[in-house]
Write a protein that holds these residues in place. Structure first.
Motif, PDB file in Angstrom:
ATOM      1  N   LEU A  10      33.614  35.991  37.944  1.00 59.87           N
ATOM      2  CA  LEU A  10      34.578  37.013  37.520  1.00 59.87           C
ATOM      3  C   LEU A  10      33.920  38.039  36.604  1.00 59.87           C
ATOM      4  O   LEU A  10      34.232  39.235  36.668  1.00 59.87           O
ATOM      5  N   HIS A  11      33.023  37.568  35.748  1.00 57.38           N
ATOM      6  CA  HIS A  11      32.316  38.498  34.852  1.00 57.38           C
ATOM      7  C   HIS A  11      31.422  39.450  35.642  1.00 57.38           C
ATOM      8  O   HIS A  11      31.429  40.662  35.413  1.00 57.38           O
ATOM      9  N   GLY A  36      33.314  41.935  37.673  1.00 55.56           N
ATOM     10  CA  GLY A  36      34.040  42.896  36.845  1.00 55.56           C
ATOM     11  C   GLY A  36      33.202  44.045  36.329  1.00 55.56           C
ATOM     12  O   GLY A  36      33.731  44.968  35.700  1.00 55.56           O
ATOM     13  N   ASP A  84      35.753  50.526  38.772  1.00 57.58           N
ATOM     14  CA  ASP A  84      35.901  49.214  38.137  1.00 57.58           C
ATOM     15  C   ASP A  84      36.837  48.359  38.982  1.00 57.58           C
ATOM     16  O   ASP A  84      37.907  48.820  39.402  1.00 57.58           O
ATOM     17  N   CYS A  85      36.427  47.123  39.217  1.00 53.20           N
ATOM     18  CA  CYS A  85      37.221  46.226  40.057  1.00 53.20           C
ATOM     19  C   CYS A  85      37.139  44.812  39.495  1.00 53.20           C
ATOM     20  O   CYS A  85      36.078  44.385  39.022  1.00 53.20           O
ATOM     21  N   THR A  86      38.243  44.114  39.540  1.00 56.62           N
ATOM     22  CA  THR A  86      38.262  42.714  39.116  1.00 56.62           C
ATOM     23  C   THR A  86      38.696  41.848  40.293  1.00 56.62           C
ATOM     24  O   THR A  86      39.052  42.353  41.355  1.00 56.62           O
ATOM     25  N   ASN A  99      42.290  38.996  37.327  1.00 61.42           N
ATOM     26  CA  ASN A  99      40.998  38.850  36.648  1.00 61.42           C
ATOM     27  C   ASN A  99      40.886  37.504  35.949  1.00 61.42           C
ATOM     28  O   ASN A  99      40.381  37.399  34.831  1.00 61.42           O
TER      29      ASN A  99
END
Length: 622
Positions: A300-301, A304, A315-317, A352
């Motif tokens: 996820l980090h 992100g 920007d995408c999560t 997220n």
């Protein structure tokens, strides 16, 4: 020759190498004939010179005929003796390996083999000479050949043994299988890999997951399945296009592979759905869960971080659902479903983030699936209707209304939009539903325009992000107005702040095109998102709408009151009308009226009702 493959290229400058092969046949016969004195030609047991020459010509003709046949065979044909020396090769063999016949005749066939086969070949021949055992005879196999230029290639080799007049020899038949191999690899790639990201596809994932479950039962080590879905990916596709969305998917695939171990697998199921398969986790369930969670956090980090999409920063999560398995009796499909359910829980938890599967989630997933099915049926069966909530001026006179969709469900009764609109947005069903709302609202405007009491009313229609992002949205608005005969000046489209922050040039162009038709715009839920003052100045807006969350607290919360006061002042400074939504008490109405609000909407003035009810209520008020 028995051990390895040959490949070819040119043919001999002699045409086919026959001179080298046939010369030894002529020489002894010619010499024998020349040694016979003419006086003995007629003696018993001695052939006449002409007969010998005729037989020689016949032999040479037969040899040429045989070589011609071999040279016209598609496959390469090479013969070697028991010492491994090449005795003949046809044109196809020469072409395959890149040699002329003169360059290979009399040399060891090992020259056509790469290591380590080259070193083993002479040992194989010695074994044959000592034992007579031909282990590789008549067994076609795929091997590698070595061309003159040092290039390796895949070939099929079949070796046969024949017994000559004086000694045995071997015939090798070779065929270049490079292209068939490439075709097989391409077929396998298409069958098992995603063409966009080159990750394993669903088919290969299911196979690997099945193997991982079997291995887990044997080793008692846990495994985990992680279902990942990109947040708001549909909005990216709708606003920037599918080609840009594809670039994001490719970059996500690369990042995912950097986050896992070599024993793990990353697959793409389709769309923006990815699956990570983790193997050989701890034998202790709680430790395995902690390991899976650590990898999920890393993923996820990494996902992100900002992406570069053809020069555009984005920007995408992602949201992840995790299910840990060991000696589960679930099928591979059931495991994936559980991970999918957990992923939707992560979405509900704010995106997220990662969530583990919980049995209670299953019930929610089933309910969601049922709702999606009912939603499709509802659209098909025309089960939706519009209610209208009045909007009033400071004197309490109705100046318009907001159109609010309701679902007249056959079993549940009247369903409010909060229960089905999020799902409609996720599944894309909001597009046909939104178009129906727009067309029905325009038809209602036309109906109101026929009565003097309601002819001046405006009608606000909420537009969803994906609906506004449609390339032909402007045309759809114009079509709805033209087909219903509604006055554009009485139609007001409500947009949210989040719809205006991406690709501002495109948003402004679309709004200006609609504004040119006479349609107005209101900014809904103002104060809950982010809008720069400069941005608001450029947009063709007519109205700001104070979000109900601030309106509810204006008489009890100083902060809410301050926000409402600031919004009214800002709107007026920009030349925009301000309407307060969620006005449910007289105290709120008086407070907001004192601030200078231009219009009000809420239960204090009326609940959303069918059009005919609203019209009857208004007539009674008159």
């Amino acid at each position: 020759m028995a051990n390895h493959p040959p490949d070819a290229a040119d043919h001999s400058p002699h045409g086919n190498g026959l001179d080298a092969a046939s010369a030894p046949l002529e020489t002894p016969q010619a010499g024998a004939a020349a040694a016979v004195p003419g006086s003995l030609a007629g003696e018993p047991g001695v052939k006449p010179l002409e007969q010998l020459r005729a037989e020689q010509r016949a032999l040479r003709t037969a040899t040429l005929h045989s070589q011609a046949i071999l040279d016209n065979i598609f496959d390469g044909v090479i013969t070697i003796n028991v010492q491994g020396q090449i005795e003949s090769c046809n044109r196809a063999a020469c072409a395959l390996f890149g040699y002329t016949a003169d360059e290979v005749l009399g040399r060891n066939v090992a020259m056509l083999m790469p290591e380590p086969q080259r070193s083993h070949h002479d040992g194989y021949l010695r074994h044959f000479q000592q034992s007579g055992e031909a282990r590789m005879m008549g067994k076609p196999r795929d091997v590698e050949g070595l061309r003159k230029d040092g290039q390796l290639f895949a070939m099929s080799l079949s070796v046969s043994q024949i017994q000559g007049a004086d000694y045995p020899c071997f015939i090798g038949v070779v065929r270049d299988i490079t292209l068939p191999r490439l075709r097989e690899e391409e077929i396998r790639r298409l069958a098992f890999y995603d063409p966009l990201t080159e990750l394993p596809n669903r088919r290969l994932l299911l196979d690997r997951l099945k193997q991982a479950m079997t291995s887990s039962c044997r080793t008692l080590q846990h495994g985990a399945v992680m279902f990942l879905d990109l947040d708001h990916f549909k909005q990216l596709n709708d606003t920037l296009g599918h080609d840009v969305g594809d670039v994001l998917l490719q970059q996500v695939a690369v990042r995912l592979n950097t986050c896992v171990r070599e024993i793990d697998s990353v697959a793409r199921l389709g769309g923006d759905e990815f699956v990570v398969l983790l193997e050989n986790l701890s034998s202790q369930a709680h430790e395995a869960a902690a390991q899976a969670e650590a990898i999920a956090s890393k993923i996820l980090h990494v996902l992100g971080q900002t992406y570069d999409l053809r020069g555009r920063h984005y920007d995408c999560t992602a949201s992840a659902g995790i299910v840990v398995f060991n000696q589960d009796k679930d099928s591979v499909e059931e495991l994936l479903k559980k991970a999918d359910v957990a992923m939707y829980q992560a979405k509900s938890a704010g995106r997220n983030t990662a969530c583990f599967f919980d049995p209670t989630m299953q019930a929610a997933a089933v309910a969601r699936a049922e709702l999606e099915h009912d939603l499709q049926q509802g659209l098909h069966q025309q089960e939706f209707m519009l209610h209208y909530q009045p909007q009033v001026d400071p004197q309490g006179q109705v100046v318009g209304a907001e159109a609010l969709v309701r679902w007249n469900h056959p079993r549940r009764g009247l369903v409010l939009p909060a229960e089905f609109l999020p799902l409609a947005e996720e599944t894309g069903m909001v597009l046909p539903l939104g178009q129906w709302v727009l067309e029905t609202a325009c038809a209602q405007l036309r109906s109101w325009s026929l009565h003097s009491a309601s002819a001046h009313w405006t009608l606000a229609v909420n537009i969803s992000p994906s609906q506004f992002a449609q390339p032909d949205f402007v045309a759809r608005v114009k079509t709805a107005l033209r087909q219903t005969g509604a006055r554009p000046q009485r139609l007001k489209l409500e947009l949210t702040e989040s719809m205006l922050v991406h690709d501002q040039a495109e948003v402004m162009a679309r709004m200006n095109a609609i504004k040119a038709c006479g349609v107005g715009f209101a900014l809904d839920d103002f104060g809950t998102g982010y809008s720069s003052l400069a941005h608001l100045q450029r947009l063709p807006l007519e109205q700001l709408k104070i979000d109900p969350s601030f309106v509810r607290g204006v008489t009890t919360d100083p902060n809410a009151a301050a926000v409402a006061r600031s919004i009214v002042a800002l709107g007026h400074s920009l030349g925009l009308a301000v309407i307060a939504e969620g006005v449910e008490t007289a105290a709120r109405h008086h407070f907001l009226a004192a601030l200078g609000c231009d219009a009000f909407q809420g239960y204090y003035f009326g609940r959303p009702v069918p059009a005919e009810v609203l019209e009857n209520l208004y007539k009674k008020c008159l």
